[in-house]
Every structure is written in C-alpha cells, then in structure tokens.
Design a protein around this motif. Structure first.
Motif, short mmCIF file in Angstrom:
data_model
loop_
_atom_site.label_atom_id
_atom_site.label_comp_id
_atom_site.label_asym_id
_atom_site.label_seq_id
_atom_site.Cartn_x
_atom_site.Cartn_y
_atom_site.Cartn_z
N ASP A 286 7.22 -5.85 -15.34
CA ASP A 286 6.42 -6.52 -14.31
C ASP A 286 6.07 -5.57 -13.18
O ASP A 286 5.13 -5.82 -12.42
N LEU A 287 6.85 -4.50 -13.06
CA LEU A 287 6.68 -3.56 -11.95
C LEU A 287 7.21 -2.20 -12.39
O LEU A 287 8.23 -2.12 -13.07
N ILE A 288 6.51 -1.15 -11.99
CA ILE A 288 6.96 0.22 -12.23
C ILE A 288 7.15 0.89 -10.88
O ILE A 288 6.28 0.83 -10.02
N ILE A 289 8.30 1.54 -10.69
CA ILE A 289 8.59 2.27 -9.44
C ILE A 289 8.87 3.72 -9.80
O ILE A 289 9.77 4.00 -10.60
N LEU A 290 8.12 4.63 -9.23
CA LEU A 290 8.30 6.07 -9.46
C LEU A 290 8.86 6.70 -8.19
O LEU A 290 8.32 6.50 -7.11
N ALA A 291 9.94 7.49 -8.33
CA ALA A 291 10.62 8.02 -7.16
C ALA A 291 9.92 9.21 -6.54
O ALA A 291 10.12 9.49 -5.37
N PHE A 292 9.10 9.93 -7.30
CA PHE A 292 8.50 11.16 -6.79
C PHE A 292 7.00 11.17 -7.08
O PHE A 292 6.58 10.81 -8.19
N PRO A 293 6.19 11.63 -6.13
CA PRO A 293 4.75 11.70 -6.37
C PRO A 293 4.37 12.59 -7.55
O PRO A 293 3.39 12.31 -8.25
N HIS A 294 5.14 13.67 -7.80
CA HIS A 294 4.73 14.57 -8.88
C HIS A 294 4.88 13.93 -10.26
O HIS A 294 4.27 14.38 -11.21
N LYS B 177 -1.08 10.95 -13.97
CA LYS B 177 -0.66 9.91 -14.90
C LYS B 177 -0.69 8.52 -14.27
O LYS B 177 -0.35 7.54 -14.93
N TYR B 178 -1.06 8.44 -12.99
CA TYR B 178 -0.93 7.18 -12.30
C TYR B 178 -1.76 6.08 -12.96
O TYR B 178 -1.31 4.93 -13.09
N ASP B 179 -2.99 6.41 -13.38
CA ASP B 179 -3.84 5.39 -14.01
C ASP B 179 -3.18 4.83 -15.27
O ASP B 179 -3.26 3.62 -15.54
N SER B 180 -2.53 5.70 -16.04
CA SER B 180 -1.87 5.24 -17.26
C SER B 180 -0.71 4.31 -16.94
O SER B 180 -0.49 3.29 -17.61
N PHE B 181 0.06 4.66 -15.90
CA PHE B 181 1.15 3.78 -15.48
C PHE B 181 0.60 2.43 -15.00
O PHE B 181 1.10 1.37 -15.38
N SER B 182 -0.43 2.47 -14.15
CA SER B 182 -0.91 1.24 -13.51
C SER B 182 -1.58 0.30 -14.50
O SER B 182 -1.70 -0.90 -14.23
N LYS B 183 -2.04 0.82 -15.64
CA LYS B 183 -2.62 -0.07 -16.66
C LYS B 183 -1.54 -0.90 -17.35
O LYS B 183 -1.84 -1.96 -17.91
N ARG C 16 0.86 -1.19 0.00
CA ARG C 16 0.00 0.00 0.00
C ARG C 16 0.89 1.23 0.00
O ARG C 16 1.88 1.31 0.73
N HIS C 17 0.53 2.20 -0.81
CA HIS C 17 1.26 3.47 -0.87
C HIS C 17 0.26 4.59 -1.01
O HIS C 17 -0.95 4.38 -0.94
N SER C 18 0.76 5.82 -1.23
CA SER C 18 -0.13 6.99 -1.21
C SER C 18 -1.14 7.00 -2.34
O SER C 18 -2.14 7.72 -2.28
N PHE C 19 -0.91 6.20 -3.41
CA PHE C 19 -1.85 6.17 -4.53
C PHE C 19 -2.76 4.94 -4.48
O PHE C 19 -3.51 4.70 -5.42
N GLY C 20 -2.66 4.15 -3.42
CA GLY C 20 -3.55 3.00 -3.29
C GLY C 20 -2.80 1.73 -2.97
O GLY C 20 -1.66 1.75 -2.49
N GLU C 21 -3.44 0.60 -3.22
CA GLU C 21 -2.85 -0.70 -2.94
C GLU C 21 -2.57 -1.42 -4.26
O GLU C 21 -3.37 -1.37 -5.19
N ILE C 22 -1.41 -2.11 -4.31
CA ILE C 22 -1.04 -2.83 -5.53
C ILE C 22 -0.63 -4.25 -5.17
O ILE C 22 -0.24 -4.53 -4.02
N GLU C 23 -0.72 -5.13 -6.16
CA GLU C 23 -0.28 -6.51 -6.02
C GLU C 23 0.90 -6.72 -6.96
O GLU C 23 0.79 -6.45 -8.16
#
Length: 664
Positions: free
Chosen positions: A461-469, A474-480, A390-397
């Motif tokens: 398999d996984l995307i890691i972004l270092a900064f919230p900005h 764009k988070y939805d586009s990344f998470s898709k 879980r992080h500031s943009f929600g929960e991921i698996e």
C-alpha cells in the motif's frame, strides 16, 4: 609518493608550472566530499587528515590551523593539506560552513619515472597553504556542485565530481599565477592564546612567543591586551586557575600535585592566587563544591532535560499536506481529514428523518448505490481514506493507515511501530533470523538490483525509501506499484524524528510516541543507575574489522550518542584525544594499546577470519593484558549489527547492551 609537508605562502611562476605538470601526470582518486557546520563554541579540533584534503570555509571570521600554522580568515578561505596534516577550525562569532574534498594521488606506471623526478622538486599533494580566493562565489558554487554530485553515488556522478575537483584546482593555480589570491596571515594574538592553552603547565617566556612572529614582546603584549582585554600574564594565570579548579572537582590529586601540574611553583603559590580569585582556599572550594554537585546530580539524573527538545520535532502537515518539522499540526491536519470524512459520511449515508423516509435511514443515493460507478465511489471515499504528503520527488496520496508497507532500510522503524515490512532491503546490518522472527510477511529484495515484478507481487500500500539515491532514476517504477515516499538525507539521521515521520506516513503516530516514551524512560532510569554504580569511571568503544583497529566515540555519532549523550557515560582520555568531531572513528595501531585508559571497554568484531585473528592477536598481546579494563574484567563484546547503524530498534538494543554489561 614522497610526502614532506611544508607551509607555502609564496608561489613563483616556475613552481606553479611544475605543480601543473605533476597534476597532469598523477592519477587522482576522490575519497569523499563532505560539508560541515562549525558553530561558535563547537570548533573542529585537531582533525588528522586521512588523505590529502582541499577545504573551502565560508560564512564569517574564523581561525584555521594547519599543523602549527594558524591563519585568520575574515569571510572565506581555501586551505590545503596532505595526509596526516592536523586541521582545526574555530568560529569567531558566526556559524561557518566548510566543504572538504578528500583525495588520493598516485603515480600511474607510464608516468612513474617522470613524475618521481618532478616530485623531487616539490609535492603539491602535501603542501600546506591558505588564501582568500579572488572568486569566492565561484568556489562556493563548484564545491556545492561537487557535494551534490558525490552524494548521488553513481559512477557517472562521481566522474562528474572528479572533473569539478580538477576545475577547482585549476582555478586555484590561476589565482596564484595571476597573484590575485590574498594569502591569509597568521594571527599572533590567537596563536599566543593557543600556545598558552597548550603549554600552561610549563615555564613560559612571553618573548619566546613574540619571537615566533618576528615582533617585539611589547608589541605582542599591546596587541593581546587590545584584543582580549587582559594581559598575557593575566590570561595565563586565569588558565592555570581554571585547570586547577577542574582538577579539584574531578580528581583526588593533592593541592600540591595540582599546583605542579598547572605550572605553578608550589602549593603556597596556588593557595595565594586561588584565594585572590575565588575568595576561598583550594581545599575549602573542593569540599563545598563536591557536596553541592552530589546533591544536584541526584536531582538532575531523575529529571532529564535533554529529551525535552524532541517534543518540538513532531512531523506536521503544512497547508495542503506538505511535511514540516517542529510542531504537531500533523495531528490536527489528520483530525481535520477524519472530521471531513465523518461529515461527508453523515451527509451522504445517514440522512435521518429528512426527505420523508421516517425510520428508514437510507438516502436515495444509498438505495441506488449499484448505479454509482467504481470511479465515483472511489472519488467519494478519497477524502476519508487518504492523506497527502510532499517530499523531494513530488506529492503523493497515501492511505490513512496502510497495511502492507515496503520499506527499504526502514525495517528498524517499521519494527518499532509494530508493522510488518513486506520488503527487507538486504542492508546486512541486522541478523536476518531476528528480523524474520519479528516480521510475519518479509520478502527479501535488493533495491539496487530491483526486481520490480517481485515487489509488485507483495502488493504494498506504501513504499518508503530511506535514501534519495535509491530512487534516483527508479522513482517512476516504484510509484507505479504504490505511493512512494523518499526521505531526504536529513530526515532519517535523527531516529526520533524519522520514527515520528514514519508514524505519520503509516498512521501509527501513537505507536511512535509510545516507543519513544518507553525508550526515554529506559534511558532515564539507566542514567541514574549507571551514575550510582560507576561514578566517574570511563568507557571507550573499539571496532575490529579485518586487520583494522578503530576507536569510536564522537559525541554525536551512532555510538557516542548512546554512550555519552543518552546514558551520560564518561569518555576515556584516549577518546577525547584521538576522536575528533569531524570523523567519528580513529584508526590506531597495536602500539597505541597502552594509551587505552578506559575503565570499561566495549568491543565489536566483524564476522571474518581476519577479524577473529586480529582479536586473538590483541587478546594475546602483553600490552593488552596490562590495561586497567582487562585486569578488572571490564571487557564487553557486543553485537556488530545494531552497533554499526542508527535507528529506533538499533538504539534500543545499544542501550540494553550497555546496561546489561555495566549493571550486571
């Protein structure tokens, strides 16, 4: 614009009206919005404001000084100063919070003449004042909103921050207009202590200090003894003895030279006072304490304790997979998930002799596996193959051990874990060839001009972004494309904690711990060698960028951490003088070169024609050639990239640079 600072504690209606007219005619540009904690014993000292600044301090009793004016704050206060104003904040017992808004005021062409006429009457952008507002909760809210909006780093958010700043200034003037603000008065006891701390080496008349506040010498003495439990004379004596003790331990000055440097008349006077307080003479004290310190240093350097706290920084799971700091429950949670996977596998895939199959270990479900749908099969495998965060943009698996990882500004940590990053974020701080030599599958993508199709082709398999900005909007586009984790601002500032977190995310906890262990062993060994080789020799770090000359050295920034915290090097006097805890760099001019008193000087230079020209100008300067570090051949040029950023690989390379330079 004219800048003549003066301390203002009385505002008439006419003054307020003039100030409001000036604000409506000036062009305001915000430079930065900051938040800092001021802890007891760790004051902000002599920070020189790089621009006009509005400060809101809160949380307890404090002493706030603007230039020579000292204010006593009880719970909260608003303070203002212009460019060049010296700011100091010290806590009286609690940890304080402080918001700082840096801004610049200019005259637009269509108001230039009118504004200049008003500025001849007063300049609100450089005024010094401090008061307790009538609506402290409102100020707390608006400053927090300014900080939140500014940190999002978009034009609309910065526009919003500017509007909030105007609101805060309007509220300040309304308070002043209604006379609801309570001006903070200077504290004569604190001011007297500060004066003695700064002038102990000179002859002092206590009546002169009392005259600064318009009170009698007797009244100042009574106030001081009531607050401090000792007289002015006793405090001054202890201060001089404390300084003498430090010089005895850390310099080779004679007892007579130390006595004169501490404001005492002669060597006899110091001997008498020192023996009365420490029960020994200065010479005996120096001999005994230096021998004891040498013995302790030999032991302490080989048993470093500063890293022990890092053992508490392991990333852990909380409950259903929330990430939490300061424990190792994450390992237990991972073990639990793996255990569950093995249990499910044992129940569904290895039935043994039960069910009458004898030596045939296949269960009916395994025999009829072709009848199981892909969805059902994925569902059965999910507990064993993924874990939740879980992080500031929600929960991921996330897959337990993802193979292809897209990391934006995370290449430093992925390299430390021995992981190929499929995306390099164009951070510009590392040598591109160096990165590509370490990464076998690197695709260059700019996160701010994201081509999501290009990212999709890398099949991460996984995307890691270092900064919230980076993820903002764009988070939805990344998470898709793949499960996406966004580090909060606080999660990546300490590289060890960030590396452990990335290790958890990528299933490479052991590699993270191994890298940290090897790094700390290198640092521990380096401290011992440097101490033996250098003793008390000092260091400083200079950056040359275009035509600007800046000095680094904050004890907690990405330069100071390696120099002073990790390797235990001794900061030069100019570092202590110019670089304050709030601002890790201090700009200085060629005229200050003679003040660079470092025995060893590290230099990093930007790749630009102006930078190279500036470096040549410095090297050709007669002032430069007279420096101790230059005469002794102790100038060390180091790579710009990893010195200007913080991270696992960057810190490791910094340590190598220092050790190679100082131990060669």
């Amino acid at each position: 614009m004219r800048e003549e600072a003066e301390c203002i504690q009385v505002f008439t209606p006419e003054m307020i009206d003039t100030m409001a007219r000036i604000w409506t005619r000036a062009s305001i540009s915000l430079m930065d919005v900051r938040h800092q904690l001021i802890r007891p014993g760790q004051p902000l000292q002599n920070y020189r404001m790089p621009s006009s600044m509005l400060v809101y301090a809160y949380g307890g009793s404090a002493n706030v000084q603007l230039n020579q004016t000292l204010f006593g704050m009880e719970r909260f206060g608003v303070f203002h100063g212009g460019k060049g104003t010296t700011l100091s904040i010290s806590s009286e017992g609690e940890t304080l919070g402080s918001f700082m808004v840096l801004y610049k005021a200019e005259a637009p062409p269509f108001f230039r003449r009118d504004l200049q006429r008003l500025l001849e009457q007063m300049n609100p952008f450089v005024q010094l004042y401090g008061f307790s507002p009538s609506t402290p909760v409102w100020f707390m809210d608006v400053f927090q909103r300014m900080l939140d909006s500014w940190s999002r780093a978009t034009a609309m958010n910065h526009f919003h921050t500017t509007s909030l700043f105007y609101q805060s200034m309007h509220e300040i003037y309304r308070d002043l207009e209604r006379k609801e603000a309570r001006f903070l008065q200077p504290d004569p006891v604190v001011s007297a202590k500060r004066y003695l701390d700064e002038h102990y080496m000179s002859p002092i008349l206590f009546q002169d200090i009392a005259d600064m506040f318009g009170i009698s010498g007797g009244q100042l003495t009574r106030l001081f003894k009531k607050n401090e439990g000792k007289s002015l004379r006793a405090y001054l004596t202890l201060k001089r003895l404390e300084v003498a003790r430090r010089h005895l331990l850390h310099t080779n000055a004679t007892v007579k030279e130390i006595a004169l440097g501490c404001g005492l008349n002669d060597e006899l006077n110091l001997n008498r006072m020192f023996k009365r307080h420490y029960k020994t003479t200065p010479s005996e004290f120096r001999k005994i304490e230096r021998a004891r310190m040498q013995a302790l240093d030999m032991d302490n350097d080989s048993h470093l304790s500063y890293n022990e706290k890092e053992l508490d920084n392991l990333v852990k799971f909380q409950g259903d997979g929330d990430i939490e700091m300061n424990s190792n429950r994450g390992f237990r949670a991972t073990a639990f998930l793996l255990g569950m996977a093995l249990l499910l596998s044992a129940c569904s895939g290895t039935g043994g002799a039960s069910g009458g199959n004898g030596g045939n270990n296949q269960t009916p479900s395994a025999v009829n596996s072709s009848a199981v749908t892909e969805h059902e099969q994925a569902s059965q495998e999910s507990p064993a193959s993924t874990k939740r965060f879980r992080h500031s943009f929600g929960e991921i698996e996330v897959p337990i051990q993802p193979e292809r990882i897209a990391g934006f500004w995370m290449e430093d940590y992925l390299l430390a874990l021995g992981t190929d990053s499929v995306v390099d974020s164009l951070s510009g701080l590392y040598d591109r060839h160096y990165l590509q030599s370490r990464m076998s599958s690197t695709t260059v993508v700019d996160p701010f001009n994201m081509n999501f199709e290009a990212l999709m082709t890398t099949e991460p398999d996984l995307i890691i972004l270092a900064f919230p900005h980076i993820a903002e909007g764009k988070y939805d586009s990344f998470s898709k494309i793949a499960p996406t984790y966004v580090l909060d601002d606080g999660e990546w500032r300490d590289w060890r904690s960030a590396l452990r977190l990335v290790g958890e995310l990528t299933g490479r906890q052991a590699q993270a711990e191994q890298f940290i262990k090897q790094y700390e062993e290198k640092v521990a060994d380096g401290r011992v060698k440097l101490h033996a080789a250098l003793g008390e020799e000092t260091v400083a770090f200079i950056r040359i960028q275009d035509k600007n000359l800046t000095l680094y050295g904050n004890l907690t920034d990405y330069v100071g951490t390696v120099f002073y915290t990790e390797l235990g090097l001794n900061p030069a006097g100019i570092v202590k003088k110019l670089v304050q805890s709030e601002n890790p760099v201090s700009e200085f001019s060629m005229e200050l070169i003679p003040d660079i008193d470092a025995d060893h000087l590290f230099i990093t230079v930007y790749e630009s024609d102006d930078s190279k020209q500036k470096l040549k100008e410095i090297y050709d300067s007669p002032l430069w050639k007279e420096l101790p570090a230059v005469k002794n051949g102790n100038i060390h040029e180091v790579d710009m990239g990893h010195w200007m950023t913080s991270g696992a690989i960057a810190s490791d390379m910094k340590v190598d640079d220092v050790l190679n330079a100082l131990l060669k």
